[in-house]
Write a protein that holds these residues in place. Structure first.
Motif, mmCIF file in Angstrom:
data_model
loop_
_atom_site.group_PDB
_atom_site.id
_atom_site.type_symbol
_atom_site.label_atom_id
_atom_site.label_comp_id
_atom_site.label_asym_id
_atom_site.label_seq_id
_atom_site.Cartn_x
_atom_site.Cartn_y
_atom_site.Cartn_z
ATOM 1 N N THR A 33 14.865 6.254 -15.657
ATOM 2 C CA THR A 33 13.818 5.954 -14.687
ATOM 3 C C THR A 33 14.376 5.980 -13.269
ATOM 4 O O THR A 33 15.477 5.500 -13.014
ATOM 5 N N MET A 34 13.579 6.536 -12.356
ATOM 6 C CA MET A 34 13.904 6.537 -10.931
ATOM 7 C C MET A 34 12.765 5.832 -10.203
ATOM 8 O O MET A 34 11.602 5.972 -10.588
ATOM 9 N N GLY A 35 13.108 5.098 -9.173
ATOM 10 C CA GLY A 35 12.053 4.343 -8.507
ATOM 11 C C GLY A 35 12.356 4.013 -7.065
ATOM 12 O O GLY A 35 13.454 4.271 -6.558
ATOM 13 N N TRP A 36 11.340 3.475 -6.412
ATOM 14 C CA TRP A 36 11.446 3.007 -5.038
ATOM 15 C C TRP A 36 11.017 1.555 -4.965
ATOM 16 O O TRP A 36 9.993 1.171 -5.520
ATOM 17 N N TYR A 37 11.825 0.775 -4.273
ATOM 18 C CA TYR A 37 11.527 -0.620 -3.990
ATOM 19 C C TYR A 37 11.449 -0.771 -2.470
ATOM 20 O O TYR A 37 11.916 0.077 -1.729
ATOM 21 N N ARG A 38 10.876 -1.881 -2.031
ATOM 22 C CA ARG A 38 10.875 -2.172 -0.604
ATOM 23 C C ARG A 38 11.023 -3.662 -0.379
ATOM 24 O O ARG A 38 10.661 -4.476 -1.223
ATOM 25 N N GLN A 39 11.557 -3.963 0.795
ATOM 26 C CA GLN A 39 11.736 -5.357 1.180
ATOM 27 C C GLN A 39 11.366 -5.525 2.635
ATOM 28 O O GLN A 39 11.996 -4.937 3.521
ATOM 29 N N ALA A 40 10.327 -6.311 2.861
ATOM 30 C CA ALA A 40 9.889 -6.617 4.218
ATOM 31 C C ALA A 40 10.601 -7.884 4.685
ATOM 32 O O ALA A 40 11.042 -8.695 3.858
ATOM 33 N N VAL A 60 2.660 -0.143 -7.626
ATOM 34 C CA VAL A 60 2.134 -1.451 -7.249
ATOM 35 C C VAL A 60 0.722 -1.237 -6.728
ATOM 36 O O VAL A 60 0.409 -0.189 -6.123
ATOM 37 N N ASP A 61 -0.160 -2.184 -6.969
ATOM 38 C CA ASP A 61 -1.582 -2.004 -6.642
ATOM 39 C C ASP A 61 -1.805 -1.646 -5.174
ATOM 40 O O ASP A 61 -2.693 -0.856 -4.838
ATOM 41 N N SER A 62 -1.022 -2.210 -4.287
ATOM 42 C CA SER A 62 -1.254 -2.041 -2.856
ATOM 43 C C SER A 62 -1.034 -0.612 -2.363
ATOM 44 O O SER A 62 -1.449 -0.272 -1.252
ATOM 45 N N VAL A 63 -0.385 0.248 -3.162
ATOM 46 C CA VAL A 63 -0.119 1.615 -2.721
ATOM 47 C C VAL A 63 -0.850 2.655 -3.554
ATOM 48 O O VAL A 63 -0.787 3.852 -3.259
ATOM 49 N N ASN A 83 1.135 8.357 2.245
ATOM 50 C CA ASN A 83 0.027 8.737 3.110
ATOM 51 C C ASN A 83 -0.769 7.507 3.525
ATOM 52 O O ASN A 83 -0.661 6.450 2.905
ATOM 53 N N SER A 84 -1.573 7.667 4.550
ATOM 54 C CA SER A 84 -2.432 6.579 5.029
ATOM 55 C C SER A 84 -1.640 5.286 5.193
ATOM 56 O O SER A 84 -2.047 4.213 4.736
ATOM 57 N N LEU A 85 -0.520 5.394 5.856
ATOM 58 C CA LEU A 85 0.357 4.245 5.999
ATOM 59 C C LEU A 85 -0.277 3.138 6.828
ATOM 60 O O LEU A 85 -1.036 3.407 7.767
ATOM 61 N N LYS A 86 0.050 1.918 6.440
ATOM 62 C CA LYS A 86 -0.483 0.732 7.094
ATOM 63 C C LYS A 86 0.678 -0.110 7.642
ATOM 64 O O LYS A 86 1.804 -0.019 7.142
ATOM 65 N N PRO A 87 0.411 -0.964 8.617
ATOM 66 C CA PRO A 87 1.477 -1.835 9.129
ATOM 67 C C PRO A 87 2.138 -2.671 8.036
ATOM 68 O O PRO A 87 3.350 -2.936 8.110
ATOM 69 N N GLU A 88 1.380 -3.044 7.036
ATOM 70 C CA GLU A 88 1.953 -3.854 5.956
ATOM 71 C C GLU A 88 2.885 -3.070 5.039
ATOM 72 O O GLU A 88 3.521 -3.650 4.154
ATOM 73 N N ASP A 89 2.969 -1.757 5.239
ATOM 74 C CA ASP A 89 3.954 -0.954 4.511
ATOM 75 C C ASP A 89 5.334 -0.998 5.176
ATOM 76 O O ASP A 89 6.302 -0.468 4.631
ATOM 77 N N THR A 90 5.398 -1.617 6.337
ATOM 78 C CA THR A 90 6.671 -1.716 7.043
ATOM 79 C C THR A 90 7.690 -2.491 6.213
ATOM 80 O O THR A 90 7.424 -3.624 5.778
ATOM 81 N N ALA A 91 8.836 -1.864 5.980
ATOM 82 C CA ALA A 91 9.876 -2.482 5.148
ATOM 83 C C ALA A 91 11.085 -1.560 5.108
ATOM 84 O O ALA A 91 11.021 -0.412 5.570
ATOM 85 N N VAL A 92 12.159 -2.072 4.533
ATOM 86 C CA VAL A 92 13.274 -1.211 4.159
ATOM 87 C C VAL A 92 13.010 -0.745 2.731
ATOM 88 O O VAL A 92 12.749 -1.569 1.848
ATOM 89 N N TYR A 93 13.051 0.558 2.543
ATOM 90 C CA TYR A 93 12.773 1.148 1.240
ATOM 91 C C TYR A 93 14.095 1.527 0.567
ATOM 92 O O TYR A 93 14.941 2.193 1.177
ATOM 93 N N TYR A 94 14.225 1.120 -0.690
ATOM 94 C CA TYR A 94 15.439 1.352 -1.463
ATOM 95 C C TYR A 94 15.135 2.210 -2.686
ATOM 96 O O TYR A 94 14.183 1.948 -3.425
ATOM 97 N N CYS A 95 15.977 3.178 -2.889
ATOM 98 C CA CYS A 95 15.904 4.000 -4.085
ATOM 99 C C CYS A 95 16.678 3.297 -5.206
ATOM 100 O O CYS A 95 17.731 2.704 -4.950
ATOM 101 N N ASN A 96 16.159 3.388 -6.415
ATOM 102 C CA ASN A 96 16.829 2.841 -7.588
ATOM 103 C C ASN A 96 16.830 3.886 -8.690
ATOM 104 O O ASN A 96 15.799 4.485 -8.972
ATOM 105 N N VAL A 97 17.986 4.082 -9.279
ATOM 106 C CA VAL A 97 18.113 5.053 -10.366
ATOM 107 C C VAL A 97 18.818 4.393 -11.548
ATOM 108 O O VAL A 97 19.901 3.819 -11.379
ATOM 109 N N ASN A 98 18.181 4.474 -12.692
ATOM 110 C CA ASN A 98 18.826 4.014 -13.928
ATOM 111 C C ASN A 98 19.377 5.237 -14.639
ATOM 112 O O ASN A 98 18.623 6.177 -14.923
ATOM 113 N N CYS A 99 20.679 5.243 -14.886
ATOM 114 C CA CYS A 99 21.246 6.435 -15.504
ATOM 115 C C CYS A 99 22.482 6.094 -16.334
ATOM 116 O O CYS A 99 23.047 5.003 -16.222
#
Length: 123
Positions: A33-40, A60-63, A83-99
């Motif tokens: 699995t590969m994914g994206w996380y974020r932390q505001a 996640v429901d918000s996106v 797309n259609s980015l909102k101020p509440e999307d502001t965060a540091v985005y982290y990639c995660n890879v399980n391998c």
């Protein structure tokens, strides 16, 4: 060892679009699995979206309806189209890879994290 290199963050106005990329490299035997996380600021890290090696996705429901996760198996790369980015999307985005990879002299299954990329949505 496995290295993840992220790119694509930036500053943009509400309603804009951005694509994040994360490329995994190293002694990789199998990517799961590969994914994206974020932390505001002041908040816990949360899962934004992930995708299995079979192509099943989870958001996640918000996106939902605004973000799309995809992957290129040949390049061990995961993307997040936002797309259609909102101020509440502001965060540091982290990639995660399980391998499964050769790591510290053995074959191991681990989660690996990218260095993080800042996404700021502001008018």
């Amino acid at each position: 060892q496995v290295q993840l290199v992220e790119s694509g963050g930036g500053l943009l106005q509400p309603g804009g679009s951005l694509r994040l990329s994360c490329a995994a490299s190293g002694s990789i035997l199998r990517v799961n699995t590969m994914g994206w996380y974020r932390q505001a600021p002041g908040k816990q890290r949360e899962l934004v979206a992930d995708i299995t090696n079979g192509g099943n996705t989870n958001y996640v429901d918000s996106v939902k309806g605004r973000f799309t996760i995809s992957r290129d198996g040949a390049k061990n790369t995961v993307y997040l189209q936002m797309n259609s980015l909102k101020p509440e999307d502001t965060a540091v985005y982290y990639c995660n890879v399980n391998c499964v990879a050769v790591d510290k002299g053995g074959v191991r299954r681990n989660d690996y994290w990218g260095q993080g990329t800042q996404v700021t949505v502001s008018s």
